[in-house]
Design a protein around this motif. Structure first.
Motif, PDB file in Angstrom:
ATOM      1  N   UNK A 142       0.836  -1.207   0.000  1.00 49.71           N
ATOM      2  CA  UNK A 142       0.000   0.000   0.000  1.00 49.71           C
ATOM      3  C   UNK A 142       0.870   1.255   0.000  1.00 49.71           C
ATOM      4  N   UNK A 143       1.974   1.221   0.757  1.00 49.24           N
ATOM      5  CA  UNK A 143       2.879   2.374   0.782  1.00 49.24           C
ATOM      6  C   UNK A 143       3.667   2.503  -0.516  1.00 49.24           C
ATOM      7  N   UNK A 144       4.080   1.373  -1.099  1.00 50.15           N
ATOM      8  CA  UNK A 144       4.817   1.440  -2.365  1.00 50.15           C
ATOM      9  C   UNK A 144       3.912   1.956  -3.487  1.00 50.15           C
ATOM     10  N   UNK A 145       2.644   1.556  -3.467  1.00 52.07           N
ATOM     11  CA  UNK A 145       1.715   2.054  -4.491  1.00 52.07           C
ATOM     12  C   UNK A 145       1.512   3.565  -4.303  1.00 52.07           C
ATOM     13  N   UNK A 146       1.525   3.977  -3.023  1.00 52.09           N
ATOM     14  CA  UNK A 146       1.442   5.411  -2.722  1.00 52.09           C
ATOM     15  C   UNK A 146       2.637   6.119  -3.354  1.00 52.09           C
TER      16      UNK A 146
END
Length: 705
Positions: free
Chosen positions: A244-248
């Protein structure tokens, strides 16, 4: 169960809980209040602990602090009303040992059950009492003499409470949901080769093991959270948060940012400074400079101890933006901290001809209108302020660098709001957004940074400027208070200043801590005619600022404060820090408070005043503070002692509330998580999306990510 593939499996996982027998509108509403709306939510509502009711322990063999099941007969019953109603029941068994059950909430029918001679089976955690071991509010059953009462054949899961739904009902609903688990192929999202390499079971097997541990399960491993089934779930949960953070990060990188390359102004600033940069400052500035030169937005976290020189590095980064004819903004969580940055930046930058503007809540009327006009026209090249920078009506001409200090005090949405000021309201991939530099004086352990800041590049200024003398730290019992009062008198007689930090504002009967108000009154009386000030969180902001400023300007000798001064004013003349009830504070907070002194040339001291007896945890904390001044070492120890919850601020609330993962216990999984995360994002983005949806929820939470 027939095989389910693709959409059929997804549909089943997302079936509403109203499809379960016994879940009507009222029950569904109570479950939804805890975020439980689908079958998948109940599968992932994991036990928080287990109760072992598979055997009986003789009372003689019970250990304090170790939960167990035992059986015996009632030997005596006593009802008391000294402070509040209490019921005591003495239970004895064949081992000729006795244990007391104690109840504070009970009904007359319960008292009647405990007749002398009655046979009782109990489960609970014994602790030392006045007359030997006792258990407060155990779970129990009164048995008939003929009742064989078979023992359980597996560990009993204990689930997090859901308001309005009893534990038995919740366990039944989770059991019904588990009966509808799809087959292995339909449920599995992780590559088989990874599971084989790490010797981890499938998701289906892991869920069934955790919810319904078989008889031969490794009880100790399950209770410790290190069973292969729990490791399997922890791996996927960590992976979901990482994805989720990498997609952010990927969504951010899809934007364009101005490529900033000119170094002339930054070099002029460096040469004009009255001190030389440390090796760590040079290294971190080089990392920032390389980021700013790219046409995609920088997203970098700079962490470093109090006094390591983060602001200078940020100022040099701002000069790269100004050299390109653009603007930089620096946002801090409090007016006092923002004003401190303002003073530093004006001293460094105005001799270079750079215009530094100030925008905070107290800037009003014509002054505010004038600043807003300067910001909008671009005449204000560097803008310093609080969250007022994000308010409507604040428009930058060309914001190229957004700097956020003490970033854990801001939510991700606040940081994004400042970013959007640079996009001029434009959205989408075509928007040009500013580079982002976020700073924190709370060093973050490497494992925590890997998990919590996967959307940011992390730099560490891990070297203090030369000449900073370490603060001498001692731990003293509060019986030594009179000695400390004299020590303050001596320090102030030499022209020094001191802090006295309390953990509460008002006196409390329930918590044994000296309150700031009463300490202020006592010390004002004992230290007359010294000038004593008081600061706490309930004061009006302007009163708090005025007192802090008076202390900074040398108009006060001693500042009595709550932990509101943890991040804030820089007073080089303050050389003594006394922290009352230090055993109540975490290591990170103690380290931040200690960082308020030792900022000048004089030798400084920090006294950790504690109230004995100390718990093992408190003793470890105080010992760590005495042994090291290295914020990174302290952060690692804090993570080990307390876990991640209190080390992270509003931005990472999800990390503090993992369902099964533990960043200390499962740190060795993080490299696997990183490698697999990058692979999935590149090769199987749909699978990545399903993993995030399963554990983190809908995309709304990380929208604008």
């Amino acid at each position: 169960m027939p095989k389910r593939h693709g959409g059929a499996s997804v549909d089943l996982q997302l079936q509403p809980l109203s499809s379960l027998p016994g879940v009507g509108p009222r029950v569904a509403e109570k479950l939804a209040a805890r975020g439980l709306t689908t079958l998948q939510d109940l599968w992932l509502q994991l036990p928080r602990q287990y109760e072992d009711r598979t055997s009986l322990t003789p009372i003689r063999a019970l250990q304090p602090g170790v939960a167990a099941q035992f059986e015996g007969r009632v030997e005596a019953v006593e009802r008391g009303f000294r402070y509040r109603p209490v019921l005591r029941v003495a239970i004895g068994d064949d081992s000729r040992s006795t244990l007391v059950l104690r109840f504070f909430h009970f009904r007359a029918a319960q008292v009647a059950q405990f007749r002398v001679g009655a046979r009782v089976r109990c489960y609970g955690t014994p602790k030392p009492g006045q007359l030997g071991l006792e258990i407060v509010h155990p779970s129990y059953r009164v048995l008939d003499d003929e009742d064989a009462a078979a023992l359980g054949d597996r560990l009993d899961p204990v689930y997090p409470a859901v308001e309005g739904i009893g534990p038995v009902s919740l366990r039944r609903l989770i059991g019904l949901a588990l009966d509808r688990l799809p087959d292995e192929d339909a449920l599995e999202l992780l590559p088989a080769e990874l599971r084989q390499r790490l010797s981890l079971p499938s998701l289906r097997e892991a869920l069934l093991t955790v919810h319904r541990p078989p008889q031969d399960a490794d009880v100790a491993a399950l209770i410790a959270g290190v069973h292969p089934a729990q490791r399997r779930l922890a791996l996927e949960e960590l992976l979901a948060h990482h994805l989720s953070l990498r997609r952010q990060r990927i969504a951010q990188q899809a934007h364009r940012a101005p490529a900033l390359k000119g170094l002339a102004l930054a070099e002029r600033l460096r040469k004009a400074l009255p001190f030389a940069l440390t090796g760590a400052q040079k290294r971190v500035f080089d990392e920032i400079r390389a980021d700013l030169a790219k046409p995609s937005p920088m997203l970098r976290l700079v962490q470093g101890d109090v006094g390591s020189g983060k602001t200078v590095v940020a100022a040099m980064a701002a000069m790269i933006a100004v050299h390109a004819g653009k603007q930089a903004a620096l946002m801090a969580p409090t007016e006092l901290l923002a004003e401190q940055h303002l003073n530093n930046l004006r001293a460094w930058l105005e001799p270079l001809g750079v215009r530094v503007a100030w925008l905070a809540g107290k800037v009003t009327g014509k002054a505010r209108a004038s600043v807003l006009q300067d910001v909008a026209s671009g005449q204000a090249q560097v803008v310093v302020g609080t969250h007022a920078l994000m308010q409507e009506g604040v428009a930058f001409r060309d914001l190229a660098l957004a700097i956020v200090d003490e970033q854990h005090r801001f939510g991700v949405h606040q940081r994004l709001a400042l970013r959007d000021k640079g996009a001029g309201g434009a959205v989408g991939a075509d928007a040009i957004v500013p580079h982002q530099l976020v700073m924190t004086a709370t060093p973050i352990p490497r494992t925590l940074a890997m998990a919590a800041y996967a959307d940011l590049d992390v730099s560490a200024i891990d070297e203090l400027p030369p000449g900073r003398t370490p603060v001498q730290t001692v731990a003293l019992s509060d019986e030594r208070r009179p000695d400390l009062v004299q020590r303050i008198r001596n320090a102030c007689a030499e022209g020094r200043q001191a802090y006295w930090v309390c953990t509460l504002i008002d006196d409390s009967d329930e918590v044994e801590a000296q309150a700031a108000q009463s300490t202020f009154e006592d010390l004002s009386r004992q230290l007359a005619p010294l000038r004593v000030g008081l600061v706490h969180g309930r004061m009006k902001a302007k009163d708090k600022q005025a007192t802090m400023r008076a202390f900074k300007d040398g108009e006060l000798d001693l500042l009595v404060a709550t932990t509101v001064i943890e991040v804030g004013v820089d007073v080089p003349n303050a050389s003594l820090m006394i922290i009352e009830n230090a055993e109540r504070l975490g290591l990170a907070q103690l380290h931040q408070l200690r960082g308020r002194v030792g900022r000048g040339q004089a030798a400084s001291s920090c006294v950790l005043l504690y109230r004995p007896p100390l718990s093992t945890l408190a003793r470890q904390r105080l010992e760590t503070m005495r042994q090291t001044h290295d914020g990174f070492v302290i952060a690692e120890k804090d993570l080990e002692l307390r876990g991640p919850g209190e080390l992270l601020g509003t931005r990472q609330t999800g990390l503090a509330g993992f369902r099964v993962a533990d960043l200390v216990r499962d740190a060795d999984l993080l490299p696997q998580v990183q490698a697999l995360g990058e692979r999935l994002l590149a090769q199987a983005p749909d699978t990545a999306q399903r993993i995030v949806a399963r554990w983190v929820g809908g995309a709304a939470r990380y929208a604008s990510a």
